[in-house]
Design a protein around this motif. Structure first.
Motif, short mmCIF file in Angstrom:
data_model
loop_
_atom_site.label_atom_id
_atom_site.label_comp_id
_atom_site.label_asym_id
_atom_site.label_seq_id
_atom_site.Cartn_x
_atom_site.Cartn_y
_atom_site.Cartn_z
N PHE A 33 0.82 -1.21 0.00
CA PHE A 33 0.00 0.00 0.00
C PHE A 33 0.86 1.26 0.00
CE2 PHE A 33 -3.42 -2.90 1.06
CZ PHE A 33 -4.49 -2.35 0.39
N SER A 34 2.05 1.18 0.58
CA SER A 34 2.96 2.33 0.50
C SER A 34 3.34 2.59 -0.95
CB SER A 34 4.22 2.05 1.33
OG SER A 34 3.93 1.99 2.70
N ALA A 35 3.64 1.51 -1.68
CA ALA A 35 3.98 1.67 -3.10
C ALA A 35 2.80 2.19 -3.90
CB ALA A 35 4.46 0.32 -3.66
N ILE A 36 1.60 1.69 -3.60
CA ILE A 36 0.40 2.13 -4.33
C ILE A 36 0.17 3.62 -4.12
CG2 ILE A 36 -2.11 1.95 -4.39
CD1 ILE A 36 -1.76 -1.05 -3.70
N VAL A 37 0.21 4.08 -2.88
CA VAL A 37 -0.05 5.49 -2.59
C VAL A 37 1.05 6.37 -3.16
CG1 VAL A 37 -0.33 7.17 -0.74
CG2 VAL A 37 -1.37 4.91 -0.53
N LEU A 38 2.29 5.91 -3.09
CA LEU A 38 3.40 6.70 -3.62
C LEU A 38 3.27 6.86 -5.14
CD1 LEU A 38 6.05 8.17 -3.02
CD2 LEU A 38 7.24 5.98 -3.36
N LEU A 39 2.97 5.78 -5.84
CA LEU A 39 2.81 5.85 -7.29
C LEU A 39 1.57 6.68 -7.67
CD1 LEU A 39 3.75 2.19 -8.26
CD2 LEU A 39 5.08 4.26 -8.71
N SER A 40 0.52 6.58 -6.85
CA SER A 40 -0.66 7.41 -7.10
C SER A 40 -0.32 8.89 -6.94
CB SER A 40 -1.79 7.01 -6.14
OG SER A 40 -2.19 5.68 -6.34
N ALA A 41 0.50 9.19 -5.96
CA ALA A 41 0.90 10.58 -5.74
C ALA A 41 1.73 11.10 -6.92
CB ALA A 41 1.70 10.70 -4.45
N ILE A 42 2.64 10.25 -7.40
CA ILE A 42 3.46 10.66 -8.55
C ILE A 42 2.59 10.87 -9.78
CG2 ILE A 42 5.26 9.87 -10.12
CD1 ILE A 42 6.54 8.43 -7.74
N ALA A 43 1.62 9.97 -10.01
CA ALA A 43 0.72 10.11 -11.16
C ALA A 43 -0.10 11.39 -11.04
CB ALA A 43 -0.19 8.89 -11.25
N ALA A 44 -0.60 11.69 -9.85
CA ALA A 44 -1.39 12.91 -9.65
C ALA A 44 -0.53 14.15 -9.84
CB ALA A 44 -2.00 12.91 -8.26
#
Length: 961
Positions: free
Chosen positions: A171-182
């Motif tokens: 979930f850390s990776a998911i949120v981090l990648l979501s932040a980068i995409a946003a």
């Protein structure tokens, strides 16, 4: 008018269907190859009866792939979509961003869906590989034991904590990648802009990024909270587990840091509403600084200025935790450790109370007699025996008899130039028979005495199925059972009537997938890259193909969650030859338990652990006993340790794969033994953890190691292997089939003393044929030797053997000419109030067809040495003529020789004429044998030895009259 021909446009256009057809055919071929591999696995597992192992793995991996894909792809897609939909309508963009939009806009939909999908695939593959971890968490079973720091059930560390940390990392990776995409989407479409050195963030982007930041920091708070439990298995300090500094600084620091992270995540939520970024940024900076102080600075200060000056007293309770839980994790917590005040004086009659043990001393070395088995029992070049044989025991005439055993396996290389697909696949398909020799006996010329031998098999083991289709050296694959019983093609065994006569046989039963249709044959023709499977007329609808034939390989595929013992052994059980395989459940997450590389501790090679081998464990149980039928390859798994929480958890995952212990037959139970690799792991642990006093443990003043093998001939240092023997250990009520090893002091710097400090033995006898596990099975006993008495270790005893002038003279005589002297395993037995060393000595000529012959026995007790033809003679010589061994023949070994000078034991010549004649014949044979020994004529020596035995037999009979 031009003569140029028009361009063949139509012809080029006609090529496209051909190219498409070729591509489609290639794709279909690849798909079929993949399908063939999968389908062959289904057939194999289905025939074995463990199809659920395959399907469980497939369904679990597929399910977790989908879960991982969705968990990653959906949040990243939402992040991109929200950022795009909430973009400013009239954003002022610079020329650079205009160019970005011109490039991205035509691909926007593809990127919006493609990027999350690609990231989702990677996440799905990662989660799919962790299906075992997830199922263990879902089916976790409490152990009933709690850790000493957090008072949590140990199952939390075995099953729960690894899963929770993996989920948090995902979930850390998911949120981090979501932040980068946003962040990228908002920047490209103007929601984030830098103008005149000022960062401008649109309200929608601010809310989105702030909420993502809050979620990420909150996940880090959970991760930090879980880190405190990871200190229970940390090996960075003096011990494995939380030390004084961890308990009093690191763990409280992590708890405080987790609370700070929660507060910082709330600051991000505030920013989402207020638009003020200063608070979360300052909070994040404070979080980083606090992390450095609480997890590094403060613990370092405590360790340096508080713990180090008083380390022994402060760390003592945590060392005690490490000792207790390490012994518990490796199953040595209930070891019976007793002082053994060993004497070094060999007094007459000292062995009388240990007569049962001395009568069971194994003088046949399984590591040396493989060549003897090959020369005497191989019969044909297409049979073979392994380099090192196994030790088992059988009940013969109501008495347990240690035996050296091996199966006669197929060796297709021996077929030589006659090898072909037909011969290798259809004719030479199996080995034949189990060969067993008495471990305590030898013939008059030094050969093993077989209790089961020959082709067809005959001996003391009764009737059993002798064919070996599944073994450690079986061919890659064979096709069996498909020909008519009236015209069989499988070579069964060479007949005794004529040298070239052969007996053929057709396999009866179910051993592998059937080649009952053209599709199955095509699948296996592709699998083994052999078109003959498809084309041969010898392959019929009744044919079966057998592969994956190694017992370890079959058990591993049937129970992939087990770590298997490296030494499977064959035995005759219920009319079948079966391989017995020990299976272990292991873990690297047991709190406070020392971590070991399993491959290193079970290796006899004295070498450092390989950093690239990922087999560290700190918990092990012999939870499963498995058998593989040598005839049909059937695998049976028995739940041996029914109290093991790890096994119970796997039983929930595979509920029908393990048989209860009550299903094990009494005959199989009588051949189950304490496993070698587990004993080696426990031996390694007890070298340090035999010490239970924390203060002494800290000082390290009583550390032990396994002695090097004194008989090793290679340059590489090799540890002495554990040995199986039937013996009565001091403190035990009766003799038992056991496995033992010894300890010497651990070298300190350049100093090393090869004296015995400990003797470890485990009761390896699982039970008799009544079908119940013996109460004493697995009982570990540790005899600790007194420090004031110097008991020679194996290396010192071997050096004494080599340096003794009489022994050296005899060995030189034995090695004269074209013969070599081979020293067998150096056995150590706690008898006679001390430690007795026994070593068989073999003689082998240098010819191509030579094999070792057991000619002498070396024994030592304390500093005294004896070197005689038989064990009873050697013991009598060592103990002043009265070793306490009632049976002078030692179970068929060469009988003791009369002393000619004593003339019938020192008494007046007897009036029994028969006895006198026999004694005279024995005297003459003794003289002939001595002359032959001096001359190096071993053929004459063997004949004289046989004559001596025959004369002594007549003398004993006359004396009885």
């Amino acid at each position: 008018m031009s003569n140029a021909s028009p361009r063949p446009a139509r012809r080029q256009g006609n090529r496209r269907p051909l190219v498409v057809t070729i591509v489609v055919l290639v794709v279909l071929l690849i798909v079929f190859f993949a399908f063939a591999s999968v389908y062959s696995d289904v057939l194999w597992y289905q025939q074995l009866g463990f199809l659920n192992v395959l399907t469980t793995q497939w369904f679990a991996a597929a399910g977790f792939f989908i879960a991982g894909f969705i968990a990653m792809a959906v949040p990243v897609w939402l992040s991109i979509e929200i950022a795009y939909r909430r973009r400013p309508v009239y954003a002022r963009l610079n020329s650079q961003l205009d160019r970005y939009q011109d490039v991205i806009e035509p691909l926007r939909k593809l990127l919006t869906w493609g990027v999350p999908a690609l990231l989702g695939i990677f996440a799905g593959l990662s989660t799919a590989t962790r299906w075992q971890m997830a199922l263990l968490w879902f089916n976790s079973t409490p152990t009933g034991e709690k850790d000493p720091q957090f008072n949590l059930d140990i199952s939390f560390y075995l099953f729960d904590l690894p899963f929770y940390r993996a989920v948090v990392a995902l979930f850390s990776a998911i949120v981090l990648l979501s932040a980068i995409a946003a962040l990228i989407t908002n920047y490209v479409y103007g929601s984030i802009a830098v103008a005149r050195r000022e960062l401008r963030i649109a309200k929608a982007a601010r809310i989105q990024l702030a909420i993502i930041g809050a979620i990420y920091i909150l996940i880090q708070a959970v991760s930090i909270w879980l880190d405190q439990y990871a200190t229970m298995t940390s090996a960075k300090g003096l011990i494995t587990g939380a030390s004084y500094t961890d308990v009093n600084a690191t763990i409280p620091g992590l708890q405080i840091l987790s609370l700070i992270a929660i507060l910082v995540s709330l600051l991000f939520i505030v920013t989402a509403f207020t638009g003020r970024w200063r608070l979360p940024l300052v909070g994040t900076a404070m979080l980083v600084i606090s992390g450095l102080i609480l997890t590094m600075g403060y613990p370092w200060i405590m360790q340096r200025f508080i713990v180090d000056p008083s380390e022994r007293s402060l760390e003592e309770p945590y060392i005690a935790r490490n000792i207790d839980l390490t012994r518990q994790a490796y199953g040595v917590d209930e070891i019976d450790a007793t002082p053994y005040n060993a004497t070094t004086d060999a007094t007459p009659g000292a062995l009388r109370s240990d007569a049962e043990t001395t009568a069971s001393i194994r003088i046949i070395d399984p590591a040396l007699v493989s060549a003897s088995f090959a020369q005497l029992e191989q019969f044909k070049q297409y049979y073979s025996f392994p380099q090192e044989l196994d030790v088992d025991r059988y009940t013969i005439d109501g008495k347990s008899q240690d035996s050296v055993v091996s199966v006669r396996e197929l060796n297709q290389a021996g077929v030589g130039s006659n090898q072909s697909w037909y011969n290798n696949t259809l004719v030479y398909t199996h080995g034949y028979g189990l060969v067993a020799a008495y471990g305590t006996e030898r013939s008059s010329d030094g050969q093993p005495v077989f209790l089961e031998a020959g082709i067809p098999s005959s001996g003391e083991l009764g009737e059993f199925e002798p064919r070996i289709y599944f073994g450690e050296n079986s061919p890659l694959y064979s096709i069996i059972g498909g020909t008519s019983s009236t015209k069989p093609v499988e070579l069964d065994y060479p007949a005794s009537g004529s040298e070239n006569e052969q007996v053929y046989n057709t396999f009866q039963g179910e051993a592998g997938p059937k080649l009952e249709n053209i599709f199955n044959r095509l699948v296996y023709a592709l699998k083994f890259q052999s078109e003959e499977i498809l084309l041969s007329d010898a392959v019929t609808n009744d044919s079966q193909i057998i592969y994956d034939r190694n017992p370890l390989q079959r058990v591993q595929k049937a129970a992939p969650y087990l770590t298997l013992d490296s030494d499977p052994y064959p035995t005759v059980v219920d009319g079948r030859v079966v391989w017995v395989v020990d299976g272990y459940t292991t873990s690297a997450n047991y709190p406070y338990s020392k971590m070991e590389s399993l491959s290193s501790v079970i290796s006899d090679q004295a070498q450092s652990a390989n950093a690239f081998v990922m087999d560290n464990v700190n918990y092990i149980r012999n939870s499963v006993k498995a058998t593989v039928d040598a005839y049909d390859g059937s695998v049976t798994l028995y739940a041996w340790d029914e109290n093991d929480a790890v096994l119970k958890t796997w039983q929930k995952i595979y509920p029908s794969n393990l048989q209860p212990l009550s299903k094990m037959s009494g005959e199989l139970m009588s051949h189950v033994r304490y496993p070698t690799d587990l004993f080696k792991a426990q031996r390694s642990i007890l070298g340090q953890y035999h010490v239970t006093d924390a203060g002494s443990f800290y000082s390290g003043d009583d550390a032990w190691v396994t002695p090097n093998d004194p008989t090793a001939t290679s340059d590489a240092t090799k540890y002495q292997s554990p040995y199986y023997l039937t013996m009565k250990v001091p403190g035990a009520e009766a003799p038992a089939y056991s496995i033992y090893s010894t300890f010497i002091p651990k070298a300190s710097g350049t100093s090393s003393r090869n004296v015995l400090t400990g003797y470890l033995v485990a009761d390896a006898d699982a039970g008799s044929e009544n079908g119940k596990k013996a109460d004493g099975y697995g009982k570990l006993r540790l005899l600790t030797l007194p420090k004031v008495v110097t008991v020679p270790g194996p290396g010192q005893v071997q050096n004494n053997f080599n340096a003794d002038p009489d022994v050296s003279k005899e060995l030189n005589l034995l090695s004269q000419g074209s013969t070599n002297v081979l020293k067998g395993n150096l056995l150590t037995l706690p008898v006679g109030g001390g430690l007795l060393y026994v070593q068989p000595v073999y003689v082998q000529s240098t010819g191509n067809t030579s094999y070792p012959l057991l000619k002498k026995i070396l024994v030592a007790f304390g500093d005294k040495i004896a070197f005689e033809d038989t064990l009873p003679l050697a013991l009598d010589a060592l103990f002043g003529g009265n070793a306490g061994v009632d049976d002078p023949t030692n179970g068929g070994a060469v009988a003791p020789e009369p002393d000619p000078a004593a003339d019938n034991g020192g008494n007046a010549p007897t009036t029994n004429e028969t006895l006198n004649q026999a004694l005279q014949a024995a005297k003459a044979a003794l003289a002939d044998r001595e002359a032959a020994r001096i001359a190096g004529d071993w053929a004459a020596y063997g004949a004289a030895d046989a004559a001596l035995t025959e004369a002594l037999t007549r003398a004993l009979a006359a004396s009885a009259q």
